[in-house]
Scaffold this active site. Structure first.
Site, PDB file in Angstrom:
ATOM      1  N   SER A  13     -27.034  -5.229   8.309  1.00 33.17           N
ATOM      2  CA  SER A  13     -27.817  -6.351   7.880  1.00 33.17           C
ATOM      3  C   SER A  13     -27.936  -7.097   9.228  1.00 33.17           C
ATOM      4  O   SER A  13     -28.685  -6.451  10.268  1.00 33.17           O
ATOM      5  CB  SER A  13     -26.936  -7.208   7.012  1.00 33.17           C
ATOM      6  OG  SER A  13     -27.586  -8.328   6.629  1.00 33.17           O
ATOM      7  N   HIS A  40     -31.011  -4.693   5.508  1.00 40.42           N
ATOM      8  CA  HIS A  40     -31.708  -6.001   4.654  1.00 40.42           C
ATOM      9  C   HIS A  40     -32.684  -6.553   5.656  1.00 40.42           C
ATOM     10  O   HIS A  40     -32.552  -6.611   6.857  1.00 40.42           O
ATOM     11  CB  HIS A  40     -30.497  -7.141   4.980  1.00 40.42           C
ATOM     12  CG  HIS A  40     -29.342  -6.667   3.755  1.00 40.42           C
ATOM     13  ND1 HIS A  40     -28.257  -7.382   4.017  1.00 40.42           N
ATOM     14  CD2 HIS A  40     -29.299  -5.590   2.929  1.00 40.42           C
ATOM     15  CE1 HIS A  40     -27.512  -6.736   3.079  1.00 40.42           C
ATOM     16  NE2 HIS A  40     -27.953  -5.666   2.349  1.00 40.42           N
ATOM     17  N   ASP A 132     -21.912  -7.169   1.229  1.00 44.47           N
ATOM     18  CA  ASP A 132     -22.798  -5.884   0.794  1.00 44.47           C
ATOM     19  C   ASP A 132     -22.551  -4.654   1.416  1.00 44.47           C
ATOM     20  O   ASP A 132     -22.162  -4.503   2.659  1.00 44.47           O
ATOM     21  CB  ASP A 132     -24.123  -6.091   0.866  1.00 44.47           C
ATOM     22  CG  ASP A 132     -25.108  -5.233  -0.030  1.00 44.47           C
ATOM     23  OD1 ASP A 132     -24.638  -4.820  -0.941  1.00 44.47           O
ATOM     24  OD2 ASP A 132     -26.287  -4.808   0.223  1.00 44.47           O
TER      25      ASP A 132
END
Length: 327
Positions: A13, A40, A132
């Site tokens: 991310s 992401h 996540d």
């Protein structure tokens, strides 16, 4: 593709592109392995990380497309705003509900890879915020695969790898500059011991892939709780045997506790902004009515609406205070 190939699934991310570039540029061809990556990004991002990285990477680098056969010596990047799944050694893309506020979600990729490849799967979680990827690493581990995280002490954003490290027993904790060396080491080793794929992981993977109805499976996977989905508004189920604690709605949105809290904050802020707008419109309407009644000589009625304007102004100021806004 040889029987003993490995599949490396990588999630990142915030700060992820820099970490990925450092890692992927050091991976040689000939490892009998494929690499699938979720980074992401904004839903409307036009970046093609594959086209940017392919100039500096020895492996073939492509943007994932629905139905692609997975081949060794190839890196597949998830498309913005699409979940990336693996099924029958092929790539599937979906615009299904977000997990942990993201689409593509790292958990979605990791879980499908765990079911598809079991002990031939290796999950690598890099820099990022929130959490996540942790449930996906847990699924990989429970299906017989290996787990790797970027060293939280040196990661640009330690949130994701640190949460994973505190939640499950990670096999390798590695700095990005040493990641390619660990990958080469893993492909030379014997496969981990075979494990039966837990049925709850298979069922949740089917839900995410939209193979099975969410409504019919939720009660098997979790217990209904007295909370609602911050995205959809419907009921939530707390997942059984989930590490970390997670929630799902029957539409398919999934949240860790932290992601659910962040989603609730966003929904609450949006509702408060709508309230301010509605109250400001009401204040404007009341002012117009007061002017009209004063022009007609109806001063008592106009005065009663002045009192209502004061009440509306108080409500507006209270909501602005809750949002920590300045005039």
């Amino acid at each position: 593709m040889a029987e003993n190939f490995r599949t490396f699934v990588i999630g990142a991310s915030s700060g992820g592109y820099r970490a990925l570039k450092k890692i992927l540029c050091d991976i040689p061809t000939g490892l009998n392995a494929a690499f699938l990556v979720v980074l992401h990004s904004a839903f409307n991002s036009t970046n093609s990380y594959a086209s940017i990285l392919k100039k500096n990477v020895d492996l073939t680098v492509v943007d994932a497309e629905n139905g692609m056969q997975i081949e060794v010596d190839t890196i597949y990047f998830a498309k913005p705003d699409h979940h990336l799944f693996i099924s029958n050694n092929k790539i599937l893309l979906s615009k299904g509900p977000r997990e942990n506020l993201f689409r593509p979600s790292i958990d979605v990729l990791f879980r499908s890879a765990a079911v598809a490849y079991q002990n031939r799967c290796i999950g690598i979680l890099l820099t990022g915020r929130l959490n996540d990827g942790t449930n996906g690493l847990d699924a990989i581990q429970k299906c017989g695969g290996l787990t790797v995280i970027e060293n939280p002490e040196t990661a640009e954003f330690s949130g994701m790898p640190l949460f994973a490290h505190k939640t499950i027993a990670i096999d390798y904790v590695v700095n990005p500059e040493n990641m390619a060396e660990v990958i080469r080491k893993i492909v030379k080793e014997e496969f981990p011991e075979d494990k039966n794929v837990p049925i709850n992981i298979v069922r949740e993977n089917d839900i995410a892939m939209r193979i099975k109805s969410q409504i019919s499976l939720q009660d098997k996977l979790g217990k209904k709780v007295a909370m609602s989905c911050a995205t959809y508004g419907g009921p939530l189920w707390k997942m059984k045997n989930s590490n970390p604690v997670r929630y799902r709605c029957h539409v398919g949105h999934a949240f860790t506790q932290e992601a659910l809290l962040k989603s609730q904050d966003a929904s609450l802020e949006e509702a408060l902004w709508v309230s301010i707008r509605t109250l400001e419109e009401k204040k404007t309407l009341l002012n117009n009515m007061i002017i009209e009644y004063e022009n007609k000589g109806m001063k008592t009625l106009a005065e009663s609406y002045n009192n209502k304007i004061e009440e509306v102004s108080e409500h507006i100021n209270s909501i602005k205070s809750a949002l920590q806004l300045n005039d």
